[in-house]
Design an enzyme around this catalytic site. Structure first.
Site, PDB file in Angstrom:
ATOM      1  N   GLU A   1       1.635   7.170   9.918  1.00  0.00           N
ATOM      2  CA  GLU A   1       1.730   8.169   8.854  1.00  0.00           C
ATOM      3  C   GLU A   1       0.646   9.229   8.987  1.00  0.00           C
ATOM      4  OE1 GLU A   1       1.535   6.134   5.080  1.00  0.00           O
ATOM      5  OE2 GLU A   1       3.617   5.448   5.208  1.00  0.00           O
TER       6      GLU A   1
ATOM      7  N   GLU B   1       9.075   2.124   7.424  1.00  0.00           N
ATOM      8  CA  GLU B   1       8.299   1.526   6.331  1.00  0.00           C
ATOM      9  C   GLU B   1       8.873   1.996   5.002  1.00  0.00           C
ATOM     10  OE1 GLU B   1       3.933   1.690   6.760  1.00  0.00           O
ATOM     11  OE2 GLU B   1       3.833   1.945   4.589  1.00  0.00           O
TER      12      GLU B   1
END
Ligand code: MG
Length: 342
Positions: free
Chosen positions: A163, A251
């Site tokens: 991320e 995710e």
């Protein structure tokens, strides 16, 4: 040096033996037997035979903080009891992770990677970082080693950057990082699926439309936490997919984006419907007994599976039910060989 080579050779030989044992001794077929090598076509993920593929499973927690769950028994339980078709090994990079203890962290995640290969699951090798583009050389070294070791297995998917934060630019920072790492992976593994994170915790997928990475087998990470990220993120995802990009929900959480509080089954269901509509593969965060809402396990449970329902959190129960409901019919359908007689 010689010892290391011998050890790695032995591991590979063991994995190969286990795969053959499962196939011929038990006669069972795994999800990887069914789908084989995965490839991206437009916004879809396809199997070797051309079926549309949607994988559903679990992500492990940061490897440096929950290494005890990274073991073959846990992977086996997630496959047999939870009906996962994919697991994600989330190797922590900073914060005492790979950059501090490279051998230890690699050893931890390899337990999950080797077990997933032996058991016929797909597995994501996730470079779990929020700042990887500031040190691309470390990622190049890591992924070169992984691609050399695992590139021949159809099970393996590389996730280059979990991320990125909101600050870096897609075109100036993130895309050049991905190209550098990808170039190294492709020297050793020309064809396995790669997932690249997108700006703002893997949400700004539509920014890629104007400047995609030129590799035939790449998907972009879309991450959501159902309580926080709602219609606007679905719209963002739809825009990217309608332009022909492939997304992968490597995710997702059932609660607040912090990972704690606001368990939200209603909003999670909307996302399940959305992901089924677009055949988006997903991994839930996470296999972990930390006392927070996103964990699927209550504190202090066994690290090797065999969990009873009362040992699961409310998020764990919701996710396990969804995995069993959606993955079981697929796993029960026999794999047909091309040209097989009725
Ligand atoms: Mg390959």
């Amino acid at each position: 040096m010689e010892n290391k080579i011998n050890r790695s050779g032995t591991t590979t030989a063991l994995v190969v033996l286990l795969v053959f044992f499962r196939l011929f001794a038990t006669g069972q077929h795994s999800i990887v037997d069914r789908y084989g090598h995965l490839s991206v076509k437009g916004s879809y993920l396809l199997s070797e035979k051309g079926d549309t593929v949607q994988l559903r499973g679990m992500s492990f927690f940061w490897s440096q903080w929950m290494p005890q769950f990274y073991n073959a028994d846990c992977v086996q339980w997630l496959k047999d009891d939870w009906k996962c078709t994919i697991v994600r090994a989330a190797m922590g990079v900073e914060k005492g992770g790979y950059l501090t203890n490279p051998e230890k962290e690699k050893e931890t995640i390899q337990k999950v990677i080797d077990a997933a290969i032996a058991q016929g699951l797909y597995v994501i090798i996730d470079y779990h970082s929020h700042e990887a583009h500031t040190n691309p050389d470390a990622a190049v070294v890591f992924f070169a080693e992984m691609a050399k070791k695992y590139g021949a297995y159809p099970n393996v998917i590389y996730e280059l950057y979990n991320e990125p934060l909101a600050d870096p630019s897609w075109s100036e920072d993130l895309k050049p990082y991905a190209e550098k790492v990808l170039k190294e992976i492709r020297k050793h593994d020309p064809d396995n699926l790669v997932i690249m994170g997108t700006r703002q915790w893997s949400q700004k997928v539509s920014e890629v439309i104007a400047d995609p990475i030129t590799d035939p087998n790449i998907a972009y990470a879309l991450h959501f936490y159902a309580h926080t990220h709602r219609q606007w993120l679905m719209d963002e995802a739809r825009k990217a997919m309608e332009s022909g990009l492939a997304l992968f929900v490597s995710e997702m959480g059932t609660c607040d984006a912090s990972g704690n509080k606001f368990f939200n089954p209603k909003e999670t269901q909307k996302w399940f419907d959305f992901m089924d509509q677009y055949k988006l593969s997903w991994c839930n965060w996470s296999v972990c007994d930390k006392e927070e809402t996103a964990s699927v396990l209550k504190p202090g449970v066994s690290a090797t599976g065999n969990w009873k329902e009362e040992e699961l959190t409310e998020s764990g129960i919701l996710i396990r039910n969804e995995l069993i409901l959606k993955n079981t019919p697929l796993l029960k359908t026999p794999v047909l060989k091309a040209g097989a007689k009725k």
